[in-house]
Write a protein that holds these residues in place. Sequence first.
Motif, PDB file in Angstrom:
ATOM      1  N   SER A   1       0.844  -1.194   0.000  1.00 41.77           N
ATOM      2  CA  SER A   1       0.000   0.000   0.000  1.00 41.77           C
ATOM      3  C   SER A   1       0.880   1.245   0.000  1.00 41.77           C
ATOM      4  O   SER A   1       2.048   1.212   0.421  1.00 41.77           O
ATOM      5  N   LEU A   2       0.314   2.351  -0.454  1.00 47.68           N
ATOM      6  CA  LEU A   2       1.060   3.615  -0.439  1.00 47.68           C
ATOM      7  C   LEU A   2       1.450   3.978   0.992  1.00 47.68           C
ATOM      8  O   LEU A   2       2.519   4.540   1.232  1.00 47.68           O
ATOM      9  N   ARG A   3       0.579   3.652   1.938  1.00 47.65           N
ATOM     10  CA  ARG A   3       0.899   3.950   3.337  1.00 47.65           C
ATOM     11  C   ARG A   3       2.118   3.155   3.790  1.00 47.65           C
ATOM     12  O   ARG A   3       3.005   3.691   4.473  1.00 47.65           O
ATOM     13  N   ASP A   4       2.176   1.880   3.424  1.00 47.14           N
ATOM     14  CA  ASP A   4       3.339   1.055   3.774  1.00 47.14           C
ATOM     15  C   ASP A   4       4.612   1.629   3.160  1.00 47.14           C
ATOM     16  O   ASP A   4       5.671   1.658   3.797  1.00 47.14           O
ATOM     17  N   LEU A   5       4.520   2.063   1.909  1.00 49.40           N
ATOM     18  CA  LEU A   5       5.698   2.639   1.248  1.00 49.40           C
ATOM     19  C   LEU A   5       6.139   3.928   1.926  1.00 49.40           C
ATOM     20  O   LEU A   5       7.346   4.169   2.091  1.00 49.40           O
ATOM     21  N   LEU A   6       5.193   4.756   2.331  1.00 51.81           N
ATOM     22  CA  LEU A   6       5.545   5.990   3.038  1.00 51.81           C
ATOM     23  C   LEU A   6       6.207   5.664   4.374  1.00 51.81           C
ATOM     24  O   LEU A   6       7.156   6.348   4.789  1.00 51.81           O
ATOM     25  N   ASN A   7       5.721   4.627   5.045  1.00 52.17           N
ATOM     26  CA  ASN A   7       6.306   4.242   6.336  1.00 52.17           C
ATOM     27  C   ASN A   7       7.749   3.775   6.186  1.00 52.17           C
ATOM     28  O   ASN A   7       8.584   4.023   7.061  1.00 52.17           O
ATOM     29  N   THR A   8       8.048   3.089   5.087  1.00 47.79           N
ATOM     30  CA  THR A   8       9.392   2.520   4.913  1.00 47.79           C
ATOM     31  C   THR A   8      10.333   3.429   4.127  1.00 47.79           C
ATOM     32  O   THR A   8      11.533   3.438   4.389  1.00 47.79           O
ATOM     33  N   GLU A   9       9.791   4.198   3.188  1.00 46.05           N
ATOM     34  CA  GLU A   9      10.644   4.989   2.303  1.00 46.05           C
ATOM     35  C   GLU A   9      10.550   6.494   2.538  1.00 46.05           C
ATOM     36  O   GLU A   9      11.398   7.249   2.073  1.00 46.05           O
ATOM     37  N   GLY A  10       9.501   6.943   3.210  1.00 46.17           N
ATOM     38  CA  GLY A  10       9.320   8.376   3.423  1.00 46.17           C
ATOM     39  C   GLY A  10       8.666   9.041   2.220  1.00 46.17           C
ATOM     40  O   GLY A  10       8.180   8.376   1.303  1.00 46.17           O
ATOM     41  N   PRO A  11       8.628  10.378   2.215  1.00 51.15           N
ATOM     42  CA  PRO A  11       7.991  11.117   1.120  1.00 51.15           C
ATOM     43  C   PRO A  11       8.552  10.726  -0.242  1.00 51.15           C
ATOM     44  O   PRO A  11       9.728  10.390  -0.371  1.00 51.15           O
TER      45      PRO A  11
ATOM     46  N   GLU B   1      -0.052  14.044   1.337  1.00 48.51           N
ATOM     47  CA  GLU B   1       0.541  12.960   2.122  1.00 48.51           C
ATOM     48  C   GLU B   1       1.719  12.304   1.403  1.00 48.51           C
ATOM     49  O   GLU B   1       2.756  12.017   2.012  1.00 48.51           O
ATOM     50  N   LEU B   2       1.582  12.059   0.104  1.00 48.38           N
ATOM     51  CA  LEU B   2       2.680  11.431  -0.637  1.00 48.38           C
ATOM     52  C   LEU B   2       3.885  12.353  -0.741  1.00 48.38           C
ATOM     53  O   LEU B   2       5.027  11.890  -0.762  1.00 48.38           O
ATOM     54  N   LEU B   3       3.647  13.649  -0.796  1.00 50.49           N
ATOM     55  CA  LEU B   3       4.744  14.608  -0.914  1.00 50.49           C
ATOM     56  C   LEU B   3       5.443  14.865   0.413  1.00 50.49           C
ATOM     57  O   LEU B   3       6.659  15.064   0.461  1.00 50.49           O
ATOM     58  N   VAL B   4       4.675  14.876   1.488  1.00 48.54           N
ATOM     59  CA  VAL B   4       5.215  15.266   2.801  1.00 48.54           C
ATOM     60  C   VAL B   4       5.449  14.063   3.707  1.00 48.54           C
ATOM     61  O   VAL B   4       6.283  14.107   4.607  1.00 48.54           O
ATOM     62  N   GLY B   5       4.720  12.978   3.475  1.00 50.19           N
ATOM     63  CA  GLY B   5       4.892  11.786   4.294  1.00 50.19           C
ATOM     64  C   GLY B   5       3.876  11.642   5.395  1.00 50.19           C
ATOM     65  O   GLY B   5       3.885  10.644   6.130  1.00 50.19           O
ATOM     66  N   LYS B   6       2.995  12.623   5.543  1.00 48.72           N
ATOM     67  CA  LYS B   6       1.951  12.579   6.579  1.00 48.72           C
ATOM     68  C   LYS B   6       0.741  13.356   6.065  1.00 48.72           C
ATOM     69  O   LYS B   6       0.859  14.190   5.162  1.00 48.72           O
ATOM     70  N   PRO B   7      -0.447  13.121   6.625  1.00 48.13           N
ATOM     71  CA  PRO B   7      -1.632  13.856   6.182  1.00 48.13           C
ATOM     72  C   PRO B   7      -1.517  15.338   6.546  1.00 48.13           C
ATOM     73  O   PRO B   7      -0.761  15.706   7.456  1.00 48.13           O
TER      74      PRO B   7
END
Length: 553
Positions: free
Chosen positions: A153-163, A267-273
């Motif tokens: 999921s995009l959320r998983d990728l953000l958690n592991t890779e960041g923005p 969220e994808l750009l910054v890493g958080k909502p």
Amino acid sequence: MTTFTIAANSRRRNRSSFFTNCQHPQFEPCTRRNHPVMCGRSIVLSEGTRMTTSRVDPLIGTRLGERMTLIQEIGRGGMGTVYRARHEILERDFAVKILRSDMRRDPVVVERFKREARAASRLEHPNVVFISDFDQLPDRRFYIVMEFISGKSLRDLLNTEGPMAVNRVCQILTQIADALDYAHEQGVIHRDLKSENIILTNSRGREVAKILDFGLAKLVSDAVDMQSITNQGQIFGTPETMAPEQITGGPIDNRVDIYAMGVLTYELLVGKPPFSGHMLQVLMAHKKQAPPKPSADRKDVPPELDDLVLKCMAKEPSGRYSRASELVTVYQNILQQSAVVANRKTSPPMAPLRQGVSSVRMEAALDEKGVLELRLHESVLEVAEHLRDRNLGSARITQVLATILEQEEKLVDLRNQKHLLQTQLDSIEVSGRERAARLRHAIISLTLETKGKMESGEAPAKLAEDVRYQIVELERRLSEVITDQERSEKELEKQLARLVQELQSIEHEIRKNQDALFELIQSARGSIGNSSTLRNAFGQIDELRQKMARFPS
């Protein structure tokens, strides 16, 4: 982000997942992202999911529709439990989501479920996880059979890779926005779009985004509404992505998905909502607070994306984009501008691309380093041609230059063949998907029609047996369609792999000859005399090499 219902009159802060209470110490609102069971995080079809429970699930081994068997529990969320299932005729795995038991009680809910599930099952888009079947278990719980996707999921990728990089964000969200626009044209609204229910997978070396749970949010919210729970002050949604009208219980249309796209872009750009914290704080922020610009957290975000986030997240629906296709245009324009800017920033004056060579190296994305490499290659060839024409330097210059030009012509031809094969693969994929969709829809329609007649007592037992035979035959045809498509794709992919290998070999040889040619023209540098043309050309080479030194080798 967590999906849950909100009790407006509750004094104790409560964060729940469709009535599945999350009770952390002190009953503080749950902000833990890695809490799939209690918080209802969508973990459907996501790689790396680990079920921590050791209990024996009584549904494992259950047969659905006489042809599918539940074989493994793979996730739990606010909407229900997800299983991996094996279809015996198609010989393929599917994901089966068994929805919450409180949705089975009201007959009107049952009819709404059938209507909404059927509408969602008609969605046939490469970026939407398709629904292939839906029905009820013997205990009347609803289940939905979906495409099984392996990915993160995009959320998983953000958690592991960041923005994510700006271009990657635009490429992913172009796919999502196109899928939304298609679904909205079919009259289907997602209502709970978020990074958790977008899966990123890989297809022939390309990242493909897939939206999960289309239509399920409305099914659950309708069930909640039919049980009169909303009359007690409860609403449905994911706080971090909820549009103001969802919070207040106002009229809902496709613009709630547009609002969620603004949240997702940020969220994808910054890493958080854009808004986070305690539940009520988040909800009030969506209602009252202006959304932040992503450029406030990272300076490489173009102003067009700032504007997109602000417009998507307008408090009033009338202030937002009216269609998701408008977002597609913005994302694509940013990608095009990025390529143009990279080209302009790195292009030295008076060094136009030689005709015929541009198509050799321009297939890859035009990042800054790639453009610099291309320009350096062009400048070296230009100097070599001048030296050859003036009989300066080693005679090897003429030989190596001719070899490179011949290799580049072959490279152009191979790239054209590669493009043709990729086009054929895309065509097979589209036609196969359309044929499979028609058969799936025929199976669903036939099943529903017969089931309705059986329940009303209109259909004799002989008719039911005939229909079962027809459905089995349709499923066999579907299996043949899928198998033929896979066979054709595998054959073309083999050809493509051989072609890519040949391309890589030629590119390696060209790079070796480029290095040799560079050394030859450097050796001839002292023999150019007062030629301003050659001095300028060598100056361009020096300038490009200095710029290239900024990048890691």
